[in-house]
Design a protein around this motif. Sequence first.
Motif, PDB file in Angstrom:
ATOM      1  N   PRO A  47     -18.681  16.641  -5.322  1.00  0.00           N
ATOM      2  CA  PRO A  47     -18.417  17.707  -4.519  1.00  0.00           C
ATOM      3  C   PRO A  47     -17.741  17.524  -3.091  1.00  0.00           C
ATOM      4  N   ILE A  48     -17.104  18.332  -2.694  1.00  0.00           N
ATOM      5  CA  ILE A  48     -16.805  18.532  -1.301  1.00  0.00           C
ATOM      6  C   ILE A  48     -17.026  19.845  -0.562  1.00  0.00           C
ATOM      7  N   LEU A  49     -17.968  19.516   0.522  1.00  0.00           N
ATOM      8  CA  LEU A  49     -18.426  20.853   1.425  1.00  0.00           C
ATOM      9  C   LEU A  49     -17.397  20.971   2.281  1.00  0.00           C
ATOM     10  N   VAL A  50     -16.772  22.259   2.568  1.00  0.00           N
ATOM     11  CA  VAL A  50     -15.851  22.703   3.593  1.00  0.00           C
ATOM     12  C   VAL A  50     -16.776  23.426   4.465  1.00  0.00           C
ATOM     13  N   ILE A  51     -16.643  23.069   5.804  1.00  0.00           N
ATOM     14  CA  ILE A  51     -17.600  23.632   6.981  1.00  0.00           C
ATOM     15  C   ILE A  51     -16.596  24.363   7.865  1.00  0.00           C
ATOM     16  N   ALA A  63     -17.985  15.997   3.084  1.00  0.00           N
ATOM     17  CA  ALA A  63     -17.954  17.329   4.047  1.00  0.00           C
ATOM     18  C   ALA A  63     -16.576  17.207   4.715  1.00  0.00           C
ATOM     19  N   VAL A  64     -16.030  18.297   5.045  1.00  0.00           N
ATOM     20  CA  VAL A  64     -15.079  18.468   6.034  1.00  0.00           C
ATOM     21  C   VAL A  64     -14.803  19.505   6.805  1.00  0.00           C
ATOM     22  N   VAL A  65     -14.822  19.632   8.109  1.00  0.00           N
ATOM     23  CA  VAL A  65     -14.692  20.534   8.920  1.00  0.00           C
ATOM     24  C   VAL A  65     -13.343  21.319   8.986  1.00  0.00           C
ATOM     25  N   HIS A  66     -13.153  22.320   8.780  1.00  0.00           N
ATOM     26  CA  HIS A  66     -11.931  22.982   8.848  1.00  0.00           C
ATOM     27  C   HIS A  66     -11.597  23.761  10.220  1.00  0.00           C
ATOM     28  N   HIS A  67     -10.974  23.248  11.062  1.00  0.00           N
ATOM     29  CA  HIS A  67     -10.687  23.766  12.445  1.00  0.00           C
ATOM     30  C   HIS A  67      -9.733  25.011  12.163  1.00  0.00           C
ATOM     31  N   HIS A  68     -10.096  26.076  12.964  1.00  0.00           N
ATOM     32  CA  HIS A  68      -9.093  26.957  13.060  1.00  0.00           C
ATOM     33  C   HIS A  68      -8.133  26.610  14.172  1.00  0.00           C
TER      34      HIS A  68
END
Length: 337
Positions: free
Chosen positions: A57-61, A88-93
């Motif tokens: 799985p990949i968790l998008v934060i 996990a990956v932090v999606h930046h605005h």
Amino acid sequence: MKKMFSPPWWAASPHVQTILPFIFKVAKPATFRQRQELPDGDFIDLDWLGQAQNGEPILVIIHGLEGNTESHYARRMLLEAKKAKIAAVVHHHRGCSGEPNRLARSYHSGDVNDLAYTLLQLKQYYPESPLFAVGYSLGGNVLAKYQGSKQQDSLLERAVVVSAPLTLAACAKRLESGFSTVYQRFLIKRLRRKMLNKINTPDLTAQMPINKKQLKMLNTFYLFDDQVTAPLHGFAGVNDYYQKSSGMNYLKHITKPTLVIHAQDDPFMTDDVIPSKDQLSPMVEYELHQFGGHVGFVDGGWPWKPKFYLEDRIIQFLLADDHKASVTHTATATNKE
């Protein structure tokens, strides 16, 4: 079994719950950055923890207003993902990763297109990996809108929405009174600084809807959204922006298991963010806690080393085998019917 949230005696105040995690941040695990070019010529940055292998799985934060991978909740969630052995990956605005974005436009509470693009890219590169997401505050509202607007086309298997301002107009008004104005001043200052940089950028100056003098007068979210957010992103005005972007309108259309967590004492919110049962899809599990502040939920430890409710609960929900969601109102006597 789901653990119920209960704050320690020293953290019962909503402001302690909100501010303490901001002060005492955990150490962030090592991440690496991937720049994602967008179809309109702009970019967003993704900060990765680990790599998805063999269909893991990949968790998008998805962070909140003016947040980033350094935000206290993002750090803790990255640590929890590491413990759970999932990528996990932090999606930046746009413009939130430490470098200004290229265009005059920025990001806003209802902008699902950038998130949708990130998820599509992830699904293309990792087709066997289930995608999960957790969104905080503004990012939670974006996630709720994405889930409801995409419905069956959502690329997420499961999602968690934390402390989201699901009714934007009411939340903007709430931040104009009492101690909540402290949070508003802090965030508005950061937003104005970012807009000033764009006004001072020759290629963008003519595209900005206001000048430096007008920018200094914007001291509330309502004014900022009316004079900056709405015109920059194609809305007719602040009320049009709030109406079309509020996540509350989309909860009943969600078709994938989604957990929504609120604290009734959240200093950013009013009871207007609490959905009634007929506003919730059967696939939405709703938790309303009496305490917790804004993205706080400190449930133990000591002020200099607090422990938290959210991360365990989020992982528990996302990795659950039973995908049947339910509606649960927790620890409050003022639920809407």
